[in-house]
Design a protein around this motif. Sequence first.
Motif: not given
Length: 103
Positions: A86-87, A90
């Motif tokens: 996710y980092r 996104g």
Amino acid sequence: MLAAYLILGSVLFALGLIGFMTRRNLIIMFLCTEMMFQGIIVNLVAFGRYPLNGAPTFDGQVFALFLIAVAAAEAALGLALVVLLYRYRGTLDANAFTQLRDD
């Protein structure tokens, strides 16, 4: 009585498999994997409690505890990987991670 537990375990496993195959969100896919683990654990405990022949043993329960420990380790690694992905992108859509190569 064994049949009822086997049906319950099979339903849990099938619902987890259907959720894993149809959803694209990584968290939902991760939770569906855990649901499949729970279905397997129910079946293991049921086979330990109601064996096909012979006296009930604790083999199913012991193996279920081992599987719970493995599932906990898998959950920690999987959740860490989901947070890292996710980092990086996104999003938690599984289609966004089809190509994980260095640009």
